[in-house]
Design a protein around this motif. Structure first.
Motif, PDB file in Angstrom:
ATOM      1  N   ARG A 388       0.842  -1.205   0.000  1.00 51.35           N
ATOM      2  CA  ARG A 388       0.000   0.000   0.000  1.00 51.35           C
ATOM      3  C   ARG A 388       0.874   1.250   0.000  1.00 51.35           C
ATOM      4  O   ARG A 388       0.595   2.225  -0.721  1.00 51.35           O
ATOM      5  N   GLU A 389       1.945   1.232   0.791  1.00 53.10           N
ATOM      6  CA  GLU A 389       2.850   2.385   0.869  1.00 53.10           C
ATOM      7  C   GLU A 389       3.579   2.582  -0.457  1.00 53.10           C
ATOM      8  O   GLU A 389       3.725   3.713  -0.938  1.00 53.10           O
ATOM      9  N   THR A 392       0.978   3.887  -3.400  1.00 57.86           N
ATOM     10  CA  THR A 392       0.473   5.263  -3.263  1.00 57.86           C
ATOM     11  C   THR A 392       1.602   6.285  -3.383  1.00 57.86           C
ATOM     12  O   THR A 392       1.430   7.335  -4.017  1.00 57.86           O
ATOM     13  N   LYS A 393       2.758   5.975  -2.805  1.00 66.12           N
ATOM     14  CA  LYS A 393       3.896   6.899  -2.910  1.00 66.12           C
ATOM     15  C   LYS A 393       4.413   6.961  -4.346  1.00 66.12           C
ATOM     16  O   LYS A 393       4.896   8.013  -4.807  1.00 66.12           O
ATOM     17  N   ASP A 396       2.320   9.385  -6.269  1.00 71.89           N
ATOM     18  CA  ASP A 396       2.705  10.750  -5.896  1.00 71.89           C
ATOM     19  C   ASP A 396       3.967  11.169  -6.640  1.00 71.89           C
ATOM     20  O   ASP A 396       4.048  12.286  -7.163  1.00 71.89           O
ATOM     21  N   ALA A 464      -5.813   0.415  -2.474  1.00 74.87           N
ATOM     22  CA  ALA A 464      -5.354   1.786  -2.233  1.00 74.87           C
ATOM     23  C   ALA A 464      -4.906   2.464  -3.526  1.00 74.87           C
ATOM     24  O   ALA A 464      -5.134   3.664  -3.731  1.00 74.87           O
ATOM     25  N   LEU A 465      -4.283   1.698  -4.412  1.00 76.37           N
ATOM     26  CA  LEU A 465      -3.827   2.240  -5.700  1.00 76.37           C
ATOM     27  C   LEU A 465      -5.009   2.708  -6.533  1.00 76.37           C
ATOM     28  O   LEU A 465      -4.996   3.825  -7.091  1.00 76.37           O
ATOM     29  N   GLU A 467      -7.984   3.535  -5.525  1.00 75.53           N
ATOM     30  CA  GLU A 467      -8.589   4.692  -4.872  1.00 75.53           C
ATOM     31  C   GLU A 467      -7.758   5.948  -5.124  1.00 75.53           C
ATOM     32  O   GLU A 467      -8.303   7.035  -5.367  1.00 75.53           O
ATOM     33  N   LYS A 468      -6.436   5.809  -5.079  1.00 76.65           N
ATOM     34  CA  LYS A 468      -5.545   6.946  -5.330  1.00 76.65           C
ATOM     35  C   LYS A 468      -5.735   7.470  -6.755  1.00 76.65           C
ATOM     36  O   LYS A 468      -5.830   8.694  -6.973  1.00 76.65           O
TER      37      LYS A 468
END
Length: 626
Positions: A388-389, A392-393, A396, A464-465, A467-468
């Motif tokens: 997840r980290e 999402t990072k 970004d 999470a990806l 959703e991001k």
């Protein structure tokens, strides 16, 4: 009586040498028994006897103390050889080669991986060393022979055994087809498992050392001319189909999923993976062959659709300076995309940074670049950054430093061994896994539960990806393709049996997911034909309208009508009609109509393609295209 007493005295005085000799035979016998290899090969038995005689005759020259030191050292080396090769085979189902020495530092960084494969029966390899030491210490005074007797005995036995070994090594059966020739097998060791099974561990080790130390002199111009002819005849020909250009101009996120297997795709355990598989393009019969560098080679195969290094050292260390102009990131950059890779570990592991720049990525972001969070109790190569980290990072970083359209390559790591409860990053996903399957002992062991939880972290990351991407307004214009890099070979045998309960054939363990998904797809597509990691690159190129005509591609567009072919490291292969085990020389006919002639033709095709691919690497063939 006097003769019997004298003989007994001689035997007692040299009991350590006798134990030494029989230990040489025992090592190979026990090693082959452990791996379920035949133990009745007469040629191997004679080779072992000759090697045992040669080394024992050398010990006969030495005094008691020197004999103890030298003999113990030789036996310890042989016991370690058998122990390590047995362990390596349990882990990778192949054998270590001296040419892989450059990758040992990676092993010591993740040494916890192998601990689950160490079993009590492996300690048996060290019993002969103990017996030899004890026999030397308790046998009493050693008889001193005249120098002429010792030297003449040594010379006679050593010459006899050496001549016999040379005759054996130089007279392996030959055949018109290289794939059936023991002589060619010995000269090249192209199939490590077959070489050890047919030629023996000692012969394999001696020849492997010789091949590693020798400088192979080849005619590069001649090899390149042969490659030219091969590409001219077998160059890739694109076939336009209903999927051609379907995703042209869209962003692409390609995700390599660590140790992902089909068994974890479940509506309850991994709902996001299940949704992507159910709504996207699902390649339901997809295989990930394992080569000597496992994940690093899977990266190469998926980005290049070419066979990695087999006969030489790891590609990541022996061929990182080669030119790869046809790699996927380079092809995407040529049509205006940015191309970067992202990994939640150190970029120097597997020499990954240098290699990724060679492939054409602009930048490889690692855990430092992405400022990924690690708790104070984080233990490197034991704990791993949650996917997840990473995901999402990475988005970004892409939005901050790259322009659209973009091609991002994510290398996940949450699914890595060890599969233990102490990994704090698994805490929440493990709890959810236990809710579904019960505590350890109810349905699964702790190890099996932790493997499932480690793969659930991937699913949490994918959720999470998505959703991001939705929040940044990029989801509708982004394609996500994901695949398993290899089966979970880090599992112990017992955990593997727990989880893989429906395997009908050994090759099915290599079956992993390959899924392509985007919200734009209005209906699901399931591809039942055999596909492999080699097909990822040409399939994506067709979907994004990248022409590969004339390129040397091992795989094919999996959405076309072309037949698939999985090529394994040991020259085995699988297609929709048959599985050929090159190590055992056995065939499983999935289609009864396939003929022996067709199987032989595919054998020749695979053999030639592997040889050409090795020549491409050793000659740096594509450097001329700069």
């Amino acid at each position: 009586m006097k003769v019997t007493k004298k003989i007994r005295k001689q035997l007692v005085s040299n009991i350590d040498v006798l134990i030494f000799f029989f230990s040489i035979l025992f090592f190979d016998y026990y090693f082959r028994s452990q791996l379920a290899f035949t133990t009745t090969n007469s040629r191997l038995i004679f080779v072992n006897i000759f090697i045992g005689l040669f080394l024992s005759s050398f010990l006969f020259l030495l005094g008691k103390k020197t004999r103890l030191v030298i003999g113990s050292l030789i036996l310890l080396i042989l016991s370690l050889l058998c122990f390590c090769q047995n362990l390596h085979y349990n882990y990778f189902t192949t054998f270590f080669s001296f040419s892989k020495a450059s990758i040992l530092k990676e092993f010591f960084q993740v040494k916890n991986e192998a601990t689950g494969k160490i079993t009590l029966d492996l300690s048996t390899y060290f019993i002969p060393v103990i017996l030899f030491i004890l026999s030397n210490c308790i046998k009493g005074k050693q008889i001193k022979y005249k120098p002429i007797i010792k030297i003449s005995s040594f010379v006679f036995i050593s010459i006899l055994s050496t001549v016999c070994l040379i005759l054996t090594f130089s007279n392996y059966p030959n055949a018109s087809k290289k794939s059936e020739s023991d002589a060619y097998l010995y000269e090249t060791l192209y199939n490590k498992v077959r070489a050890v099974e047919r030629l023996g561990l000692y012969s394999y080790t001696i020849k492997d050392a010789q091949l590693t130390l020798s400088n192979k002199v080849s005619n590069a111009d001649e090899e390149k001319a042969l490659i030219d002819l091969y590409i001219e005849e077998h160059g890739y020909t694109s076939e336009t189909n209903e999927y051609t250009g379907l995703f042209k101009g869209k962003n692409l996120i390609l995700i390599l999923c660590e140790s992902l297997s089909n068994i974890v795709v479940d509506e309850d355990l991994t709902p996001t993976l299940y949704m992507m598989q159910s709504q996207g393009i699902n390649f339901n019969n997809h295989y990930a062959p394992v080569y000597q560098s496992a994940t690093a080679d899977s990266e190469f195969i998926s980005l290049m659709s070419q066979i990695p290094s087999i006969e030489n050292g790891p590609l990541a260390y022996d061929f990182y300076e080669n030119t790869f102009p046809n790699a996927l990131p380079q092809l995407f950059r040529e049509i205006g995309y940015s191309a970067n890779s992202f990994h939640s570990f150190k970029k120097e592991f597997y020499n990954r940074e240098t290699l990724h720049y060679t492939y054409g990525f602009t930048y490889l972001y690692d855990w430092l670049d992405l400022n990924l969070e690690k708790r104070p109790e984080f233990v490197e190569a034991y704990n791993w950054i949650h996917d997840r980290e990473l995901f999402t990072k990475a988005i970004d970083a892409t939005n901050e430093n790259a322009s659209e359209p973009f091609f991002d390559f994510f290398i996940s790591v949450s699914g890595h061994v060890p599969y233990v409860r102490e990994r704090y990053e698994l805490e929440y996903d493990l709890w959810q896994t236990i809710v579904l399957h019960g505590e350890a002992g109810e349905k699964y062991s702790t190890e099996a539960l932790c493997y499932l939880a480690a793969q659930k972290t991937l699913d949490t990351g994918l959720e999470a990806l998505i959703e991001k991407l939705r929040n940044t307004g990029q989801l509708e214009n982004t394609v996500i393709a994901l695949y398993g890099d290899h089966y979970p070979y880090g599992l112990t045998k017992s955990a593997t049996k727990e989880l893989f309960t429906n395997l009908k054939n050994d090759y099915e363990i290599y079956r992993v997911p390959f899924i392509i998904w985007t919200p734009e797809l209005t209906e699901s597509t399931t591809i039942e034909k055999v596909t492999s990691t080699y097909d990822i690159m040409p399939t994506l190129c067709n979907l994004f309208d990248i022409n590969l005509d004339g390129h040397l591609i091992t795989g094919r567009d999996a959405l076309s009508q072309k037949d698939g072919l999985v090529i394994f490291e040991d020259h085995s292969w699988l297609n929709d009609r048959a599985y050929f085990n090159a190590t055992k020389g056995s065939v499983i006919k999935l289609d009864p109509s396939i003929t022996d002639q067709e199987i032989n033709e595919i054998n020749d095709q695979v053999f030639e393609e592997i040889q050409i691919s090795q020549s491409i690497l050793t000659t740096d063939y594509f450097s001329d295209s700069k």
